[in-house]
Design a protein around this motif. Structure first.
Motif, mmCIF file in Angstrom:
data_model
loop_
_atom_site.group_PDB
_atom_site.id
_atom_site.type_symbol
_atom_site.label_atom_id
_atom_site.label_comp_id
_atom_site.label_asym_id
_atom_site.label_seq_id
_atom_site.Cartn_x
_atom_site.Cartn_y
_atom_site.Cartn_z
ATOM 1 N N PRO A 207 5.482 13.065 -4.709
ATOM 2 C CA PRO A 207 6.005 12.769 -3.376
ATOM 3 C C PRO A 207 5.201 13.424 -2.261
ATOM 4 C CG PRO A 207 7.426 14.330 -4.530
ATOM 5 C CD PRO A 207 6.453 13.804 -5.534
ATOM 6 N N SER A 208 4.450 14.484 -2.558
ATOM 7 C CA SER A 208 3.666 15.155 -1.518
ATOM 8 C C SER A 208 2.614 14.228 -0.919
ATOM 9 C CB SER A 208 2.978 16.405 -2.081
ATOM 10 O OG SER A 208 1.958 16.054 -3.010
ATOM 11 N N ALA A 209 2.232 13.188 -1.652
ATOM 12 C CA ALA A 209 1.220 12.249 -1.168
ATOM 13 C C ALA A 209 1.817 11.126 -0.329
ATOM 14 C CB ALA A 209 0.462 11.649 -2.351
ATOM 15 N N ALA A 210 3.126 11.136 -0.134
ATOM 16 C CA ALA A 210 3.801 10.043 0.570
ATOM 17 C C ALA A 210 3.536 10.100 2.068
ATOM 18 C CB ALA A 210 5.302 10.113 0.307
ATOM 19 N N SER A 211 3.597 8.916 2.695
ATOM 20 C CA SER A 211 3.510 8.826 4.149
ATOM 21 C C SER A 211 4.194 7.554 4.618
ATOM 22 C CB SER A 211 2.059 8.820 4.617
ATOM 23 O OG SER A 211 1.422 7.593 4.305
ATOM 24 N N ALA A 212 4.626 7.557 5.861
ATOM 25 C CA ALA A 212 5.263 6.372 6.436
ATOM 26 C C ALA A 212 4.292 5.202 6.488
ATOM 27 C CB ALA A 212 5.788 6.698 7.831
ATOM 28 N N GLU A 213 3.032 5.465 6.772
ATOM 29 C CA GLU A 213 2.045 4.395 6.841
ATOM 30 C C GLU A 213 1.864 3.726 5.483
ATOM 31 O OE1 GLU A 213 -0.642 1.633 7.999
ATOM 32 O OE2 GLU A 213 0.695 2.859 9.219
ATOM 33 N N LYS A 214 1.860 4.516 4.418
ATOM 34 C CA LYS A 214 1.775 3.927 3.080
ATOM 35 C C LYS A 214 3.001 3.067 2.795
ATOM 36 C CE LYS A 214 -1.078 7.561 0.961
ATOM 37 N NZ LYS A 214 -1.113 8.676 -0.015
ATOM 38 N N GLY A 215 4.172 3.527 3.206
ATOM 39 C CA GLY A 215 5.375 2.742 3.010
ATOM 40 C C GLY A 215 5.320 1.412 3.729
ATOM 41 N N ARG A 216 4.827 1.423 4.969
ATOM 42 C CA ARG A 216 4.682 0.183 5.731
ATOM 43 C C ARG A 216 3.732 -0.774 5.018
ATOM 44 N NH1 ARG A 216 1.355 -2.536 8.178
ATOM 45 N NH2 ARG A 216 -0.267 -0.990 7.738
ATOM 46 N N ALA A 217 2.611 -0.245 4.512
ATOM 47 C CA ALA A 217 1.624 -1.082 3.852
ATOM 48 C C ALA A 217 2.139 -1.634 2.525
ATOM 49 C CB ALA A 217 0.336 -0.285 3.620
ATOM 50 N N VAL A 218 2.931 -0.850 1.804
ATOM 51 C CA VAL A 218 3.546 -1.330 0.560
ATOM 52 C C VAL A 218 4.430 -2.542 0.844
ATOM 53 C CG1 VAL A 218 5.303 -0.800 -1.166
ATOM 54 C CG2 VAL A 218 3.441 0.805 -0.770
ATOM 55 N N LEU A 219 5.273 -2.431 1.854
ATOM 56 C CA LEU A 219 6.184 -3.525 2.185
ATOM 57 C C LEU A 219 5.419 -4.760 2.638
ATOM 58 C CD1 LEU A 219 8.933 -1.451 4.011
ATOM 59 C CD2 LEU A 219 9.147 -2.575 1.784
ATOM 60 N N ALA A 220 4.377 -4.575 3.412
ATOM 61 C CA ALA A 220 3.572 -5.707 3.868
ATOM 62 C C ALA A 220 2.923 -6.424 2.687
ATOM 63 C CB ALA A 220 2.505 -5.227 4.846
ATOM 64 N N SER A 221 2.469 -5.671 1.704
ATOM 65 C CA SER A 221 1.871 -6.266 0.515
ATOM 66 C C SER A 221 2.902 -7.066 -0.276
ATOM 67 C CB SER A 221 1.262 -5.177 -0.372
ATOM 68 O OG SER A 221 0.740 -5.725 -1.573
ATOM 69 N N LEU A 222 4.110 -6.510 -0.424
ATOM 70 C CA LEU A 222 5.155 -7.226 -1.161
ATOM 71 C C LEU A 222 5.547 -8.511 -0.457
ATOM 72 C CD1 LEU A 222 7.436 -4.244 -2.251
ATOM 73 C CD2 LEU A 222 5.819 -5.533 -3.668
ATOM 74 N N VAL A 223 5.583 -8.501 0.857
ATOM 75 C CA VAL A 223 5.881 -9.726 1.603
ATOM 76 C C VAL A 223 4.833 -10.793 1.298
ATOM 77 C CG1 VAL A 223 5.978 -10.736 3.913
ATOM 78 C CG2 VAL A 223 7.191 -8.596 3.435
ATOM 79 N N ARG A 224 3.576 -10.401 1.224
ATOM 80 C CA ARG A 224 2.530 -11.370 0.889
ATOM 81 C C ARG A 224 2.677 -11.868 -0.539
ATOM 82 N NH1 ARG A 224 -0.568 -7.476 3.737
ATOM 83 N NH2 ARG A 224 -1.351 -6.579 1.774
ATOM 84 N N SER A 225 2.972 -10.972 -1.465
ATOM 85 C CA SER A 225 3.101 -11.373 -2.870
ATOM 86 C C SER A 225 4.239 -12.353 -3.096
ATOM 87 C CB SER A 225 3.331 -10.126 -3.742
ATOM 88 O OG SER A 225 2.217 -9.276 -3.734
ATOM 89 N N PHE A 226 5.283 -12.244 -2.288
ATOM 90 C CA PHE A 226 6.467 -13.085 -2.498
ATOM 91 C C PHE A 226 6.130 -14.563 -2.350
ATOM 92 C CE2 PHE A 226 10.632 -14.850 -1.076
ATOM 93 C CZ PHE A 226 11.329 -14.598 -2.244
ATOM 94 N N ALA A 227 5.131 -14.899 -1.565
ATOM 95 C CA ALA A 227 4.777 -16.303 -1.363
ATOM 96 C C ALA A 227 4.483 -16.999 -2.689
ATOM 97 C CB ALA A 227 3.580 -16.414 -0.428
ATOM 98 N N GLY A 228 3.828 -16.289 -3.605
ATOM 99 C CA GLY A 228 3.526 -16.876 -4.892
ATOM 100 C C GLY A 228 4.762 -17.196 -5.712
ATOM 101 N N HIS A 229 5.779 -16.346 -5.605
ATOM 102 C CA HIS A 229 7.013 -16.591 -6.353
ATOM 103 C C HIS A 229 7.765 -17.800 -5.803
ATOM 104 C CE1 HIS A 229 6.861 -12.868 -8.739
ATOM 105 N NE2 HIS A 229 6.278 -12.343 -7.679
ATOM 106 N N LEU A 230 7.726 -17.982 -4.497
ATOM 107 C CA LEU A 230 8.362 -19.160 -3.923
ATOM 108 C C LEU A 230 7.680 -20.432 -4.409
ATOM 109 C CD1 LEU A 230 9.128 -18.253 -0.202
ATOM 110 C CD2 LEU A 230 10.702 -18.429 -2.117
#
Length: 230
Positions: A207-230
């Motif tokens: 958890p020491s490596a965590a950051s808000a910016e990484k969290g934002r980027a993780v969510l943005a990546s998942l939003v892109r990945s979801f298109a394939g599932h649709l």
């Protein structure tokens, strides 16, 4: 960000979407710095982000699931895999009756193994289901966001989960995550012995490596990945 949907019945009628999102979390320990509801918050955050881009109908989350491996820690509450599967199947049938042809299980807890079987069984029925994110979706998100730990090493209350909450709900992250790193890569007896065999704090990850910016980027990546599932 609204983690619970606020639609009225008129909103649902007017939207008439074919895809419903069911966030599935847990109520289990996440070390001394993340809330018991972490997995539910993560799943609900992902669903909320997806709804900003795709025409989907958000359902409220399932907040208790299969967390038996965390039972040694205070606060953890579980239901059986059989119960969770039954709830999901009932929701799927109800959603189908309401007009949505596909139910997406947005899973925030890795211990909900039974969900894979539920989706697998649905693939040969008239009820269409998707399990999201998949393991590969998470791997892509880690790479896209520049996370330094791998999925197997960063299993619980680590860089990934802490980053998502630092971005989406920072007030819920308590001090101490900066010094809580603990690795236990060899967990071959996890299901038989529980998490307490591998960690005293409840943390497995960095958890020491965590950051808000990484969290934002993780969510943005998942939003892109979801298109394939649709």
């Amino acid at each position: 960000m609204d983690l619970l949907p606020a639609d009225t019945t008129l909103d649902a009628h007017d939207r008439s979407t074919a895809v419903a999102l069911l966030p599935i979390g847990s109520f289990e320990q996440h070390g001394p710095f993340l809330p018991l509801t972490t997995d539910t918050l993560v799943a609900s955050t992902i669903a909320a982000e997806l709804a900003t881009v795709y025409p989907v109908f958000r359902l409220p989350p399932i907040t208790i699931s299969c967390s038996h491996e965390h039972a040694a820690w205070a606060g953890t509450v579980s239901i059986s895999a059989t119960t969770l599967a039954a709830i999901v199947r009932d929701v799927a049938a109800s959603v189908q009756h309401a007009g949505a042809s596909t139910l997406v299980l947005v899973n925030g807890h890795g211990g909900n193994y039974v969900l894979g079987n539920v989706v697998q069984e649905a693939s040969i029925s008239q009820q269409r289901m998707v399990l999201f994110p998949t393991e590969l979706d998470w791997e892509d998100a880690r790479a896209d966001a520049g996370l330094t730990t791998t999925g197997p090493s960063d299993m619980h209350a680590g860089e990934l989960e802490t980053s998502i909450l630092l971005h989406a709900l920072p007030d819920l992250v308590r001090p101490g995550y900066e010094r809580a790193d603990h690795l236990a890569d060899d967990r071959r007896y996890l299901l038989a012995r529980g998490m307490q065999a591998y960690t005293e704090s409840g943390v497995v990850g960095r958890p020491s490596a965590a950051s808000a910016e990484k969290g934002r980027a993780v969510l943005a990546s998942l939003v892109r990945s979801f298109a394939g599932h649709l």
